[in-house]
Design an enzyme around this catalytic site. Structure first.
Site, mmCIF file in Angstrom:
data_model
loop_
_atom_site.group_PDB
_atom_site.id
_atom_site.type_symbol
_atom_site.label_atom_id
_atom_site.label_comp_id
_atom_site.label_asym_id
_atom_site.label_seq_id
_atom_site.Cartn_x
_atom_site.Cartn_y
_atom_site.Cartn_z
ATOM 1 N N GLY A 31 0.803 -1.216 0.000
ATOM 2 C CA GLY A 31 0.000 0.000 0.000
ATOM 3 C C GLY A 31 0.838 1.269 0.000
ATOM 4 O O GLY A 31 2.026 1.238 -0.299
ATOM 5 N N HIS A 37 4.202 1.457 -8.108
ATOM 6 C CA HIS A 37 3.140 0.446 -8.064
ATOM 7 C C HIS A 37 2.253 0.561 -9.311
ATOM 8 O O HIS A 37 1.873 -0.450 -9.908
ATOM 9 C CB HIS A 37 2.264 0.655 -6.824
ATOM 10 C CG HIS A 37 2.980 0.531 -5.512
ATOM 11 N ND1 HIS A 37 3.154 1.597 -4.660
ATOM 12 C CD2 HIS A 37 3.568 -0.519 -4.888
ATOM 13 C CE1 HIS A 37 3.794 1.213 -3.576
ATOM 14 N NE2 HIS A 37 4.077 -0.071 -3.683
ATOM 15 N N GLY A 149 8.871 -5.300 -8.696
ATOM 16 C CA GLY A 149 9.698 -4.174 -9.118
ATOM 17 C C GLY A 149 11.184 -4.465 -8.946
ATOM 18 O O GLY A 149 11.593 -5.041 -7.944
ATOM 19 N N GLN A 150 11.970 -4.041 -9.920
ATOM 20 C CA GLN A 150 13.437 -4.205 -9.818
ATOM 21 C C GLN A 150 14.032 -3.334 -8.729
ATOM 22 O O GLN A 150 15.186 -3.491 -8.372
ATOM 23 C CB GLN A 150 14.094 -3.850 -11.154
ATOM 24 C CG GLN A 150 14.049 -4.986 -12.145
ATOM 25 C CD GLN A 150 14.652 -4.606 -13.483
ATOM 26 O OE1 GLN A 150 15.281 -3.545 -13.606
ATOM 27 N NE2 GLN A 150 14.459 -5.445 -14.474
ATOM 28 N N LYS A 151 13.227 -2.400 -8.220
ATOM 29 C CA LYS A 151 13.663 -1.594 -7.081
ATOM 30 C C LYS A 151 14.140 -2.521 -5.960
ATOM 31 O O LYS A 151 15.110 -2.244 -5.273
ATOM 32 C CB LYS A 151 12.483 -0.730 -6.627
ATOM 33 C CG LYS A 151 12.521 -0.257 -5.215
ATOM 34 C CD LYS A 151 13.022 1.148 -5.139
ATOM 35 C CE LYS A 151 13.276 1.636 -3.739
ATOM 36 N NZ LYS A 151 12.341 1.216 -2.733
ATOM 37 N N MET A 186 11.216 5.920 -6.329
ATOM 38 C CA MET A 186 9.962 6.068 -5.579
ATOM 39 C C MET A 186 9.838 4.960 -4.556
ATOM 40 O O MET A 186 10.205 3.811 -4.816
ATOM 41 C CB MET A 186 8.783 6.038 -6.538
ATOM 42 C CG MET A 186 8.768 7.257 -7.402
ATOM 43 S SD MET A 186 7.135 7.605 -8.005
ATOM 44 C CE MET A 186 7.494 9.076 -8.951
ATOM 45 N N SER A 187 9.349 5.331 -3.396
ATOM 46 C CA SER A 187 9.174 4.362 -2.313
ATOM 47 C C SER A 187 8.094 4.886 -1.384
ATOM 48 O O SER A 187 7.970 6.105 -1.185
ATOM 49 C CB SER A 187 10.499 4.223 -1.545
ATOM 50 O OG SER A 187 10.260 3.649 -0.275
ATOM 51 N N SER A 188 7.335 3.965 -0.811
ATOM 52 C CA SER A 188 6.292 4.387 0.146
ATOM 53 C C SER A 188 6.929 5.100 1.326
ATOM 54 O O SER A 188 6.303 5.937 1.967
ATOM 55 C CB SER A 188 5.517 3.167 0.637
ATOM 56 O OG SER A 188 4.964 2.486 -0.459
ATOM 57 N N ARG A 189 8.176 4.747 1.632
ATOM 58 C CA ARG A 189 8.843 5.353 2.794
ATOM 59 C C ARG A 189 9.279 6.800 2.533
ATOM 60 O O ARG A 189 9.592 7.516 3.477
ATOM 61 C CB ARG A 189 10.069 4.521 3.197
ATOM 62 C CG ARG A 189 9.701 3.196 3.851
ATOM 63 C CD ARG A 189 10.941 2.491 4.362
ATOM 64 N NE ARG A 189 10.613 1.272 5.082
ATOM 65 C CZ ARG A 189 10.456 0.091 4.532
ATOM 66 N NH1 ARG A 189 10.591 -0.047 3.220
ATOM 67 N NH2 ARG A 189 10.169 -0.973 5.269
HETATM 68 P P1 AMP Z 1 5.961 -2.461 -1.659
HETATM 69 O O1 AMP Z 1 4.584 -1.894 -1.559
HETATM 70 O O2 AMP Z 1 7.043 -1.518 -1.273
HETATM 71 O O3 AMP Z 1 6.073 -3.807 -0.978
HETATM 72 O O4 AMP Z 1 6.207 -2.735 -3.192
HETATM 73 C C1 AMP Z 1 5.325 -3.530 -3.951
HETATM 74 C C2 AMP Z 1 5.966 -3.806 -5.293
HETATM 75 O O5 AMP Z 1 6.221 -2.571 -5.958
HETATM 76 C C3 AMP Z 1 7.316 -4.526 -5.157
HETATM 77 O O6 AMP Z 1 7.411 -5.513 -6.165
HETATM 78 C C4 AMP Z 1 8.298 -3.403 -5.368
HETATM 79 O O7 AMP Z 1 9.541 -3.833 -5.886
HETATM 80 C C5 AMP Z 1 7.560 -2.539 -6.376
HETATM 81 N N1 AMP Z 1 8.073 -1.171 -6.335
HETATM 82 C C6 AMP Z 1 8.275 -0.396 -5.229
HETATM 83 N N2 AMP Z 1 8.825 0.781 -5.575
HETATM 84 C C7 AMP Z 1 9.006 0.755 -6.915
HETATM 85 C C8 AMP Z 1 9.545 1.677 -7.865
HETATM 86 N N3 AMP Z 1 10.025 2.862 -7.512
HETATM 87 N N4 AMP Z 1 9.567 1.306 -9.168
HETATM 88 C C9 AMP Z 1 9.089 0.101 -9.551
HETATM 89 N N5 AMP Z 1 8.570 -0.810 -8.703
HETATM 90 C C10 AMP Z 1 8.524 -0.495 -7.398
#
Ligand code: AMP
Length: 280
Positions: A31, A37, A149-151, A186-189
């Site tokens: 989320g 995402h 995501g490759q992130k 980009m990151s939720s954090r």
């Molecule tokens: P998370 O909500 O952080 O667990 O991320 C869910 C999915 O989104 C994971 O597969 C992450 O690798 C991907 N994701 C997170 N940030 C990015 C980003 N900046 N670019 C592409 N994919 C992302």
């Protein structure tokens, strides 16, 4: 968009979809959705008939309890984004739904090497937690395609290993990192960064690019040292800045020719941990 809170209802919906030969793409998330995402959802929508997103902040993958408590949650906004994207179904389970008592017996996944380095080494138990939730989600959703995501490059590798352990027929698709205009991944954090660190954080990607651009002129240890120094001068605490083989994450002491490599970094910006990577 249908919102499912119970896995039994989602399973029923998905059984019908599979019976009518509809292909299913799955985007698992925690989320606080952002354009990273969104890119995964859009990719799924171009490749399969039904796109399912899950939102579950998985307590088992947080090695730091404070990080879990402070993880941003914004379900209302997330639902609006997913409706706007025309996602077919959202799985929004509670903790009890994800980890009922009978499911609590501890499984230890034999993840091998990728669980022992970098994220695995600095976040003990993290990947076991990731695998617990992915095991459960994949068993519920049975997707044809899984979008990651490759992130989280190392996580993709670990989840592929999990899929081979579980021996389930799912195709994993890893999508490129989506960045802010200033280069910050980009990151939720990111929403939790202080104003000061928000301004400074693009230096993380700048340093990865600096190393990449200078790899033919200087050694990795030299470039690494000067990047770590620059990051420290800006107030970041560097957990690791590593060079590895992109194929299996074998850590490399120096650049080598003829094989794809990757730079991986984890830093603390105050108490917010950020990761990034760059393929060479
Ligand atoms: P998370 O909500 O952080 O667990 O991320 C869910 C999915 O989104 C994971 O597969 C992450 O690798 C991907 N994701 C997170 N940030 C990015 C980003 N900046 N670019 C592409 N994919 C992302």
């Amino acid at each position: 968009m249908i919102i499912f809170k119970h896995q039994s209802d989602l399973s029923k919906f998905l059984r019908k979809a599979h019976a009518s030969n509809q292909s299913v793409g799955f985007v698992p998330t925690m989320g606080a959705l952002h354009k990273g995402h969104v890119s995964l959802v859009r990719l799924s929508q171009t490749q399969v008939s039904l796109t399912i997103v899950s939102i579950f902040v998985n307590p088992l993958q947080f090695n730091d309890p404070k990080d879990y408590i402070k993880y941003p949650v914004n379900n209302e906004n997330d639902i609006q984004i997913l409706v706007w994207l025309d996602v077919d179904a959202l799985f929004l389970p509670s903790q009890e739904e994800m980890y009922p008592q009978e499911n609590m017996k501890h499984t230890c996944y034999e993840l091998g090497f990728p669980d022992t380095i970098l994220e695995g080494a600095f976040r003990p138990g993290h990947f076991q937690g990731v695998c617990r939730v992915m095991d459960r989600l994949l068993t519920i959703v049975h997707p044809d395609n899984l979008y990651l995501g490759q992130k989280d490059f190392q996580q993709v590798m670990v989840i592929k290993k999990l899929i081979s352990i579980l021996d389930i027929p799912v195709k994993t698709i890893a999508a490129p990192i989506v960045r802010e205009a200033n280069g910050l991944a980009m990151s939720s954090r990111n929403v939790r960064l202080s104003h000061e660190f928000k301004l400074k954080a693009p230096i993380i990607f700048d340093q990865l690019q600096f190393i990449k651009n200078n790899r033919f002129h200087k050694s990795f240890p030299d470039l690494r040292n000067s990047s770590v120094l620059k990051l420290q001068e800006e107030g970041f605490e560097v957990e690791y800045l590593a060079l590895a083989k992109a194929s299996d994450l074998t850590i490399l002491d120096n650049f080598s020719t003829g094989e794809p490599m990757i730079l991986l970094i984890a830093v603390f910006a105050g108490n917010i941990r950020l990761i990034d990577n760059l393929l060479l």
